[in-house]
Design a protein around this motif. Structure first.
Motif, PDB file in Angstrom:
ATOM      1  N   ALA A  28     -71.848 -30.188 -21.998  1.00 48.87           N
ATOM      2  CA  ALA A  28     -72.752 -29.275 -21.615  1.00 48.87           C
ATOM      3  C   ALA A  28     -72.305 -28.668 -20.546  1.00 48.87           C
ATOM      4  O   ALA A  28     -71.993 -29.122 -19.261  1.00 48.87           O
ATOM      5  CB  ALA A  28     -74.071 -29.801 -21.628  1.00 48.87           C
ATOM      6  N   LYS A  29     -72.486 -27.040 -20.584  1.00 44.90           N
ATOM      7  CA  LYS A  29     -72.182 -26.271 -18.972  1.00 44.90           C
ATOM      8  C   LYS A  29     -73.614 -25.670 -18.984  1.00 44.90           C
ATOM      9  O   LYS A  29     -74.417 -25.610 -19.587  1.00 44.90           O
ATOM     10  CB  LYS A  29     -71.017 -25.412 -19.406  1.00 44.90           C
ATOM     11  CG  LYS A  29     -69.796 -26.365 -19.465  1.00 44.90           C
ATOM     12  CD  LYS A  29     -68.638 -25.250 -19.157  1.00 44.90           C
ATOM     13  CE  LYS A  29     -67.363 -26.011 -19.263  1.00 44.90           C
ATOM     14  NZ  LYS A  29     -66.047 -25.186 -18.920  1.00 44.90           N
ATOM     15  N   THR A  50     -64.513 -14.344 -21.335  1.00 43.07           N
ATOM     16  CA  THR A  50     -65.473 -15.231 -20.269  1.00 43.07           C
ATOM     17  C   THR A  50     -65.308 -16.917 -20.633  1.00 43.07           C
ATOM     18  O   THR A  50     -65.659 -17.566 -20.013  1.00 43.07           O
ATOM     19  CB  THR A  50     -66.926 -14.828 -20.825  1.00 43.07           C
ATOM     20  OG1 THR A  50     -67.343 -15.247 -21.802  1.00 43.07           O
ATOM     21  CG2 THR A  50     -66.890 -13.439 -20.204  1.00 43.07           C
ATOM     22  N   GLY A  51     -64.713 -17.128 -21.795  1.00 45.15           N
ATOM     23  CA  GLY A  51     -64.727 -18.533 -22.342  1.00 45.15           C
ATOM     24  C   GLY A  51     -66.051 -18.929 -23.032  1.00 45.15           C
ATOM     25  O   GLY A  51     -66.124 -19.841 -23.339  1.00 45.15           O
ATOM     26  N   VAL A  53     -89.972 -27.499 -33.390  1.00 42.56           N
ATOM     27  CA  VAL A  53     -89.175 -26.717 -32.329  1.00 42.56           C
ATOM     28  C   VAL A  53     -90.195 -25.915 -31.413  1.00 42.56           C
ATOM     29  O   VAL A  53     -90.924 -25.182 -32.187  1.00 42.56           O
ATOM     30  CB  VAL A  53     -88.210 -25.812 -32.958  1.00 42.56           C
ATOM     31  CG1 VAL A  53     -87.489 -24.993 -32.204  1.00 42.56           C
ATOM     32  CG2 VAL A  53     -86.818 -26.843 -33.674  1.00 42.56           C
ATOM     33  N   ILE A  54     -90.061 -25.826 -30.294  1.00 38.77           N
ATOM     34  CA  ILE A  54     -91.000 -25.309 -29.466  1.00 38.77           C
ATOM     35  C   ILE A  54     -90.657 -23.621 -29.161  1.00 38.77           C
ATOM     36  O   ILE A  54     -91.433 -22.834 -29.386  1.00 38.77           O
ATOM     37  CB  ILE A  54     -91.148 -25.778 -28.098  1.00 38.77           C
ATOM     38  CG1 ILE A  54     -91.806 -27.411 -28.273  1.00 38.77           C
ATOM     39  CG2 ILE A  54     -92.180 -24.946 -27.019  1.00 38.77           C
ATOM     40  CD1 ILE A  54     -91.732 -28.214 -26.966  1.00 38.77           C
ATOM     41  N   GLU A  55     -89.250 -23.491 -29.012  1.00 40.69           N
ATOM     42  CA  GLU A  55     -88.732 -22.367 -28.744  1.00 40.69           C
ATOM     43  C   GLU A  55     -87.144 -22.391 -29.118  1.00 40.69           C
ATOM     44  O   GLU A  55     -86.671 -23.516 -28.772  1.00 40.69           O
ATOM     45  CB  GLU A  55     -88.993 -21.913 -27.238  1.00 40.69           C
ATOM     46  CG  GLU A  55     -88.409 -20.483 -27.063  1.00 40.69           C
ATOM     47  CD  GLU A  55     -88.780 -20.055 -25.616  1.00 40.69           C
ATOM     48  OE1 GLU A  55     -88.689 -18.708 -25.281  1.00 40.69           O
ATOM     49  OE2 GLU A  55     -89.143 -20.756 -24.659  1.00 40.69           O
ATOM     50  N   ALA A  56     -86.346 -21.415 -29.514  1.00 45.45           N
ATOM     51  CA  ALA A  56     -85.171 -21.284 -29.384  1.00 45.45           C
ATOM     52  C   ALA A  56     -84.347 -19.974 -28.661  1.00 45.45           C
ATOM     53  O   ALA A  56     -85.270 -18.937 -29.028  1.00 45.45           O
ATOM     54  CB  ALA A  56     -84.713 -21.205 -31.020  1.00 45.45           C
ATOM     55  N   ILE A  57     -83.649 -20.203 -27.662  1.00 39.84           N
ATOM     56  CA  ILE A  57     -83.406 -19.081 -26.840  1.00 39.84           C
ATOM     57  C   ILE A  57     -81.669 -18.648 -27.079  1.00 39.84           C
ATOM     58  O   ILE A  57     -81.187 -19.783 -27.132  1.00 39.84           O
ATOM     59  CB  ILE A  57     -83.482 -19.555 -25.445  1.00 39.84           C
ATOM     60  CG1 ILE A  57     -84.961 -19.947 -25.229  1.00 39.84           C
ATOM     61  CG2 ILE A  57     -83.166 -18.469 -24.365  1.00 39.84           C
ATOM     62  CD1 ILE A  57     -85.299 -20.645 -23.840  1.00 39.84           C
ATOM     63  N   SER A  58     -81.807 -17.597 -27.321  1.00 41.62           N
ATOM     64  CA  SER A  58     -80.282 -16.786 -27.348  1.00 41.62           C
ATOM     65  C   SER A  58     -79.624 -16.626 -26.037  1.00 41.62           C
ATOM     66  O   SER A  58     -80.335 -16.423 -25.108  1.00 41.62           O
ATOM     67  CB  SER A  58     -80.264 -15.766 -28.150  1.00 41.62           C
ATOM     68  OG  SER A  58     -80.582 -15.744 -29.376  1.00 41.62           O
ATOM     69  N   GLY A  59     -78.494 -17.342 -26.029  1.00 37.87           N
ATOM     70  CA  GLY A  59     -77.519 -17.150 -24.846  1.00 37.87           C
ATOM     71  C   GLY A  59     -76.184 -17.435 -24.930  1.00 37.87           C
ATOM     72  O   GLY A  59     -75.624 -17.374 -26.144  1.00 37.87           O
ATOM     73  N   TYR A  60     -75.497 -17.721 -23.685  1.00 40.58           N
ATOM     74  CA  TYR A  60     -74.015 -17.908 -23.680  1.00 40.58           C
ATOM     75  C   TYR A  60     -73.730 -19.181 -22.881  1.00 40.58           C
ATOM     76  O   TYR A  60     -74.328 -19.362 -21.932  1.00 40.58           O
ATOM     77  CB  TYR A  60     -73.424 -16.619 -22.878  1.00 40.58           C
ATOM     78  CG  TYR A  60     -74.084 -15.427 -23.386  1.00 40.58           C
ATOM     79  CD1 TYR A  60     -73.807 -14.845 -24.692  1.00 40.58           C
ATOM     80  CD2 TYR A  60     -74.494 -14.643 -22.336  1.00 40.58           C
ATOM     81  CE1 TYR A  60     -74.185 -13.665 -24.974  1.00 40.58           C
ATOM     82  CE2 TYR A  60     -75.209 -13.229 -22.772  1.00 40.58           C
ATOM     83  CZ  TYR A  60     -75.178 -12.939 -24.231  1.00 40.58           C
ATOM     84  OH  TYR A  60     -75.552 -11.595 -24.492  1.00 40.58           O
ATOM     85  N   THR A  61     -72.810 -19.767 -23.423  1.00 40.64           N
ATOM     86  CA  THR A  61     -72.615 -21.242 -22.651  1.00 40.64           C
ATOM     87  C   THR A  61     -71.014 -21.664 -23.157  1.00 40.64           C
ATOM     88  O   THR A  61     -70.599 -21.147 -23.996  1.00 40.64           O
ATOM     89  CB  THR A  61     -73.397 -22.294 -22.909  1.00 40.64           C
ATOM     90  OG1 THR A  61     -73.097 -23.192 -21.818  1.00 40.64           O
ATOM     91  CG2 THR A  61     -73.053 -22.891 -24.304  1.00 40.64           C
ATOM     92  N   GLY A  62     -70.407 -22.664 -22.229  1.00 43.01           N
ATOM     93  CA  GLY A  62     -69.080 -23.227 -22.581  1.00 43.01           C
ATOM     94  C   GLY A  62     -67.981 -22.444 -21.604  1.00 43.01           C
ATOM     95  O   GLY A  62     -66.839 -23.197 -21.850  1.00 43.01           O
ATOM     96  N   GLY A  63     -68.331 -21.282 -20.985  1.00 50.86           N
ATOM     97  CA  GLY A  63     -67.373 -20.667 -20.214  1.00 50.86           C
ATOM     98  C   GLY A  63     -67.387 -20.735 -18.935  1.00 50.86           C
ATOM     99  O   GLY A  63     -68.051 -21.703 -18.320  1.00 50.86           O
ATOM    100  N   THR A  64     -66.607 -20.056 -18.100  1.00 53.79           N
ATOM    101  CA  THR A  64     -66.552 -20.176 -16.490  1.00 53.79           C
ATOM    102  C   THR A  64     -67.260 -18.952 -16.112  1.00 53.79           C
ATOM    103  O   THR A  64     -67.709 -18.941 -14.771  1.00 53.79           O
ATOM    104  CB  THR A  64     -65.268 -20.304 -16.188  1.00 53.79           C
ATOM    105  OG1 THR A  64     -64.419 -19.062 -16.717  1.00 53.79           O
ATOM    106  CG2 THR A  64     -64.656 -21.496 -16.684  1.00 53.79           C
ATOM    107  N   THR A  65     -67.469 -17.799 -16.585  1.00 55.50           N
ATOM    108  CA  THR A  65     -67.989 -16.768 -15.881  1.00 55.50           C
ATOM    109  C   THR A  65     -69.378 -16.782 -15.839  1.00 55.50           C
ATOM    110  O   THR A  65     -70.070 -17.054 -16.728  1.00 55.50           O
ATOM    111  CB  THR A  65     -67.791 -15.343 -16.865  1.00 55.50           C
ATOM    112  OG1 THR A  65     -66.392 -15.077 -17.254  1.00 55.50           O
ATOM    113  CG2 THR A  65     -68.502 -14.248 -16.139  1.00 55.50           C
TER     114      THR A  65
END
Length: 221
Positions: free
Chosen positions: A161-162, A80-81, A55-67
């Motif tokens: 995936a979004k 936000t979904g 694993v090169i990097e793991a990035i925290s974030g948000y996905t799956g919604g529309t906002t």
């Protein structure tokens, strides 16, 4: 004329160097793939997977919604979904997507549809995000095996995936941060606060209860 004779080899050298750089970037792109998963608190998922060889990097974030460009506060309100998620960038010559999926599903409670551990609500639910039919088939295979191993219904969905939105900088590498913060346990450095949170949330205890020796990260915390 002498000037042009001098420029020709210089231009050729520059061209060759540029070609080498582009070739290097192309090779780099070919040895990097991305897996996006949601597994409750993104600090924990990031911490787990950054310890995995390949694993090169793991990035925290948000996905799956529309906002678009959601903030942590907006996502937490559930409007936000989006889910808290982690984008895992890995070298497929060192670790396979299947192995990462197997590690992921055994690092969460895939039988819980209401969140993960002490973090409740849709924002903290589990999911695997896929970009094509091959990735979907692989995820289905891993989930089917997990359900057979647990002899319980696995509710972790496979979602298309979004756009993945990187979380605010203070969330990145939170588990090893040194900034002094105020918590319900008193003032602590981020790394110490993270360890207290993870323990109090019961993440590793539940994963160990569910998966036993097959839990890949529980014994490391």
């Amino acid at each position: 004329m002498q000037i042009f004779k001098t420029l020709k080899p210089v231009a050729l050298t520059v061209f060759m160097l540029l070609a080498l750089v582009l070739r290097g970037e192309e090779a780099k792109a070919q040895t990097q793939e991305t897996l996006t998963v949601a597994g409750g608190c993104f600090w924990c998922v990031e911490s787990d997977f950054e310890s995995v060889p390949g694993v090169i990097e793991a990035i925290s974030g948000y996905t799956g919604g529309t906002t678009k460009n959601p903030t942590y506060g907006e996502v937490g309100k559930g409007s936000t979904g989006h889910l808290e998620a982690v984008q895992i960038i890995f070298d497929p010559t060192q670790v396979s997507r299947q192995h990462l999926l197997e590690l992921f599903i055994r690092s969460v409670d895939p039988t819980d549809a209401g969140g993960q551990f002490c973090d409740r609500g849709e924002v903290y639910s589990t999911a695997i995000f896929v970009s094509n039919t091959q990735e979907k088939a692989l995820a289905e295979q891993v989930l089917a095996q997990a359900q057979a191993d647990l002899t319980q219904q696995v509710v972790t969905p496979i979602l298309p995936a979004k756009t993945f939105y990187r979380a605010e900088d203070y969330h990145q590498d939170y588990y090893k941060g040194s900034k002094l913060i105020f918590t319900r346990f008193g003032p602590k450095r981020q790394a110490a606060a993270y360890k207290r949170y993870r323990q109090a949330c019961g993440r590793d205890a539940r994963v160990a209860e569910l998966w036993g020796a097959a839990a890949p990260f529980a014994s490391k915390h």
